[in-house]
Design a protein around this motif. Sequence first.
Motif, PDB file in Angstrom:
ATOM      1  N   ASN A 178       0.849  -1.181   0.000  1.00 32.72           N
ATOM      2  CA  ASN A 178       0.000   0.000   0.000  1.00 32.72           C
ATOM      3  C   ASN A 178       0.887   1.233   0.000  1.00 32.72           C
ATOM      4  O   ASN A 178       2.116   1.146   0.119  1.00 32.72           O
ATOM      5  CB  ASN A 178      -0.972  -0.017   1.186  1.00 32.72           C
ATOM      6  CG  ASN A 178      -0.262  -0.112   2.527  1.00 32.72           C
ATOM      7  OD1 ASN A 178       0.644   0.669   2.833  1.00 32.72           O
ATOM      8  ND2 ASN A 178      -0.672  -1.062   3.358  1.00 32.72           N
ATOM      9  N   LEU A 179       0.288   2.406  -0.126  1.00 29.02           N
ATOM     10  CA  LEU A 179       1.062   3.641  -0.226  1.00 29.02           C
ATOM     11  C   LEU A 179       1.842   3.930   1.051  1.00 29.02           C
ATOM     12  O   LEU A 179       2.970   4.436   0.998  1.00 29.02           O
ATOM     13  CB  LEU A 179       0.130   4.809  -0.566  1.00 29.02           C
ATOM     14  CG  LEU A 179      -0.534   4.727  -1.948  1.00 29.02           C
ATOM     15  CD1 LEU A 179      -1.591   5.818  -2.103  1.00 29.02           C
ATOM     16  CD2 LEU A 179       0.511   4.832  -3.058  1.00 29.02           C
ATOM     17  N   ASP A 180       1.260   3.618   2.196  1.00 36.89           N
ATOM     18  CA  ASP A 180       1.988   3.808   3.455  1.00 36.89           C
ATOM     19  C   ASP A 180       3.245   2.944   3.516  1.00 36.89           C
ATOM     20  O   ASP A 180       4.260   3.358   4.076  1.00 36.89           O
ATOM     21  CB  ASP A 180       1.082   3.485   4.655  1.00 36.89           C
ATOM     22  CG  ASP A 180       0.370   4.721   5.185  1.00 36.89           C
ATOM     23  OD1 ASP A 180       0.543   5.813   4.606  1.00 36.89           O
ATOM     24  OD2 ASP A 180      -0.367   4.590   6.187  1.00 36.89           O
ATOM     25  N   ASN A 181       3.188   1.746   2.949  1.00 35.45           N
ATOM     26  CA  ASN A 181       4.375   0.887   2.909  1.00 35.45           C
ATOM     27  C   ASN A 181       5.525   1.605   2.227  1.00 35.45           C
ATOM     28  O   ASN A 181       6.654   1.620   2.717  1.00 35.45           O
ATOM     29  CB  ASN A 181       4.098  -0.409   2.141  1.00 35.45           C
ATOM     30  CG  ASN A 181       3.171  -1.352   2.854  1.00 35.45           C
ATOM     31  OD1 ASN A 181       2.477  -2.137   2.219  1.00 35.45           O
ATOM     32  ND2 ASN A 181       3.131  -1.299   4.179  1.00 35.45           N
ATOM     33  N   ILE A 182       5.230   2.210   1.065  1.00 41.42           N
ATOM     34  CA  ILE A 182       6.284   2.882   0.299  1.00 41.42           C
ATOM     35  C   ILE A 182       6.851   4.058   1.083  1.00 41.42           C
ATOM     36  O   ILE A 182       8.074   4.220   1.195  1.00 41.42           O
ATOM     37  CB  ILE A 182       5.753   3.376  -1.061  1.00 41.42           C
ATOM     38  CG1 ILE A 182       5.291   2.210  -1.916  1.00 41.42           C
ATOM     39  CG2 ILE A 182       6.852   4.161  -1.796  1.00 41.42           C
ATOM     40  CD1 ILE A 182       4.727   2.634  -3.269  1.00 41.42           C
ATOM     41  N   GLU A 183       5.969   4.892   1.634  1.00 39.42           N
ATOM     42  CA  GLU A 183       6.439   6.106   2.303  1.00 39.42           C
ATOM     43  C   GLU A 183       7.121   5.822   3.633  1.00 39.42           C
ATOM     44  O   GLU A 183       8.240   6.291   3.879  1.00 39.42           O
ATOM     45  CB  GLU A 183       5.279   7.078   2.530  1.00 39.42           C
ATOM     46  CG  GLU A 183       5.730   8.378   3.195  1.00 39.42           C
ATOM     47  CD  GLU A 183       4.624   9.411   3.311  1.00 39.42           C
ATOM     48  OE1 GLU A 183       4.944  10.566   3.619  1.00 39.42           O
ATOM     49  OE2 GLU A 183       3.448   9.065   3.088  1.00 39.42           O
ATOM     50  N   HIS A 184       6.468   5.052   4.496  1.00 42.98           N
ATOM     51  CA  HIS A 184       6.932   4.927   5.877  1.00 42.98           C
ATOM     52  C   HIS A 184       7.870   3.736   6.117  1.00 42.98           C
ATOM     53  O   HIS A 184       8.847   3.868   6.862  1.00 42.98           O
ATOM     54  CB  HIS A 184       5.733   4.833   6.821  1.00 42.98           C
ATOM     55  CG  HIS A 184       4.810   5.993   6.705  1.00 42.98           C
ATOM     56  ND1 HIS A 184       5.222   7.300   6.887  1.00 42.98           N
ATOM     57  CD2 HIS A 184       3.484   6.061   6.397  1.00 42.98           C
ATOM     58  CE1 HIS A 184       4.198   8.118   6.716  1.00 42.98           C
ATOM     59  NE2 HIS A 184       3.130   7.390   6.408  1.00 42.98           N
ATOM     60  N   GLN A 185       7.568   2.599   5.491  1.00 42.54           N
ATOM     61  CA  GLN A 185       8.400   1.424   5.739  1.00 42.54           C
ATOM     62  C   GLN A 185       9.585   1.313   4.777  1.00 42.54           C
ATOM     63  O   GLN A 185      10.550   0.607   5.060  1.00 42.54           O
ATOM     64  CB  GLN A 185       7.564   0.138   5.641  1.00 42.54           C
ATOM     65  CG  GLN A 185       6.756  -0.174   6.885  1.00 42.54           C
ATOM     66  CD  GLN A 185       5.532   0.710   7.038  1.00 42.54           C
ATOM     67  OE1 GLN A 185       4.707   0.766   6.123  1.00 42.54           O
ATOM     68  NE2 GLN A 185       5.416   1.398   8.162  1.00 42.54           N
ATOM     69  N   ARG A 221      16.800  11.246   3.575  1.00 43.83           N
ATOM     70  CA  ARG A 221      16.591  12.336   2.623  1.00 43.83           C
ATOM     71  C   ARG A 221      15.308  13.087   2.996  1.00 43.83           C
ATOM     72  O   ARG A 221      14.254  12.856   2.392  1.00 43.83           O
ATOM     73  CB  ARG A 221      16.465  11.804   1.198  1.00 43.83           C
ATOM     74  CG  ARG A 221      17.609  10.924   0.705  1.00 43.83           C
ATOM     75  CD  ARG A 221      18.779  11.723   0.184  1.00 43.83           C
ATOM     76  NE  ARG A 221      19.711  10.857  -0.525  1.00 43.83           N
ATOM     77  CZ  ARG A 221      19.728  10.681  -1.845  1.00 43.83           C
ATOM     78  NH1 ARG A 221      18.863  11.303  -2.609  1.00 43.83           N
ATOM     79  NH2 ARG A 221      20.622   9.872  -2.383  1.00 43.83           N
ATOM     80  N   PRO A 222      15.336  13.987   3.952  1.00 42.46           N
ATOM     81  CA  PRO A 222      14.098  14.662   4.352  1.00 42.46           C
ATOM     82  C   PRO A 222      13.425  15.468   3.240  1.00 42.46           C
ATOM     83  O   PRO A 222      12.217  15.723   3.312  1.00 42.46           O
ATOM     84  CB  PRO A 222      14.548  15.574   5.498  1.00 42.46           C
ATOM     85  CG  PRO A 222      16.024  15.687   5.382  1.00 42.46           C
ATOM     86  CD  PRO A 222      16.489  14.413   4.771  1.00 42.46           C
ATOM     87  N   ARG A 223      14.168  15.830   2.199  1.00 40.51           N
ATOM     88  CA  ARG A 223      13.551  16.589   1.106  1.00 40.51           C
ATOM     89  C   ARG A 223      12.518  15.763   0.345  1.00 40.51           C
ATOM     90  O   ARG A 223      11.763  16.324  -0.468  1.00 40.51           O
ATOM     91  CB  ARG A 223      14.630  17.093   0.140  1.00 40.51           C
ATOM     92  CG  ARG A 223      15.472  18.247   0.684  1.00 40.51           C
ATOM     93  CD  ARG A 223      16.419  18.786  -0.390  1.00 40.51           C
ATOM     94  NE  ARG A 223      17.190  19.914   0.096  1.00 40.51           N
ATOM     95  CZ  ARG A 223      18.388  19.836   0.669  1.00 40.51           C
ATOM     96  NH1 ARG A 223      18.930  18.628   0.841  1.00 40.51           N
ATOM     97  NH2 ARG A 223      19.031  20.908   1.068  1.00 40.51           N
ATOM     98  N   ILE A 224      12.463  14.470   0.596  1.00 37.71           N
ATOM     99  CA  ILE A 224      11.463  13.643  -0.099  1.00 37.71           C
ATOM    100  C   ILE A 224      10.044  14.102   0.240  1.00 37.71           C
ATOM    101  O   ILE A 224       9.107  13.816  -0.511  1.00 37.71           O
ATOM    102  CB  ILE A 224      11.625  12.140   0.229  1.00 37.71           C
ATOM    103  CG1 ILE A 224      11.590  11.862   1.738  1.00 37.71           C
ATOM    104  CG2 ILE A 224      12.907  11.605  -0.370  1.00 37.71           C
ATOM    105  CD1 ILE A 224      10.256  11.490   2.275  1.00 37.71           C
TER     106      ILE A 224
END
Length: 280
Positions: free
Chosen positions: A145-152, A160-163
Amino acid sequence: MANKLTTGKILYYFFIAALMMISTLVQAFDHQHPSFSEVLSEVVKLSPNKKQTRVDYGQLYKKPEQLNHYLAQLSSVKQSEYQQWSSDEQLSFLINAYNGFTLQLIVHNYAKFQTGKAKSIKDLGSFFSNPWKQSFFTLLGEKRNLDNIEHQMIRQWFARPRIHAALVCAAVSCPPLRAEAFVANKLNQQLNDQMLQFLSDDQRNTIKISENTVYLSSIFKWYREDFEKGQQGFNRLQDLIKEYQADLANYPQQLTWLQKQDYSIGFLDYDWRLNDISTF
């Protein structure tokens, strides 16, 4: 002896050929992401002030084939292949995956937006699951899911905080969706451009001298910890503001004030409406 040598040579050449085939397969993925860039260049529209973008979801809904084909290419990449890429190739892949599958989620549910049943991506969730936790695609061999990509994945694997200026969750208050794919050979420049464009938009981030406050997007409230880890020189949000103060300030008086004042940081309300061209 001759037969043994001949057999040995055959095995040797077979081994070399197999290695070359494996190498070719590993390099098969096009890290310039041309299909996604073509999709984005057609449906992402820039605002007159060149600080915001919107998406022509109506056009994408009518012609989703190229987006779907590109996302199928992403889904076909195996974990073993991904592991052999450079860090910038991996991160570009994941950012594009997040943005691409978000577009697909909206397209799959576009009829709800057309009928008024949905006004925001948040309306695509259910009582039991928000839209970012819906596992509707495969990535690196697993249902995701989308949370997997962003958070995990992205936030765990890359410092890279600029993401946070590059991941776009289809809301009006999100950073601008770029009209091209992220690519490894330009990634740092692209991430910097994204943050610059996002912070320079005074509807997303603004200075109120009368209140002695810099108001930032709520994104920086939700992910404040990512800017306090010393990653890429950011130990606090004030470091981010200092880095981009010339872009955050919309006129010289603001820039002078930023350089001399101790100011508070506040956060703006988030507009969750769909980032469709109708909201320009």
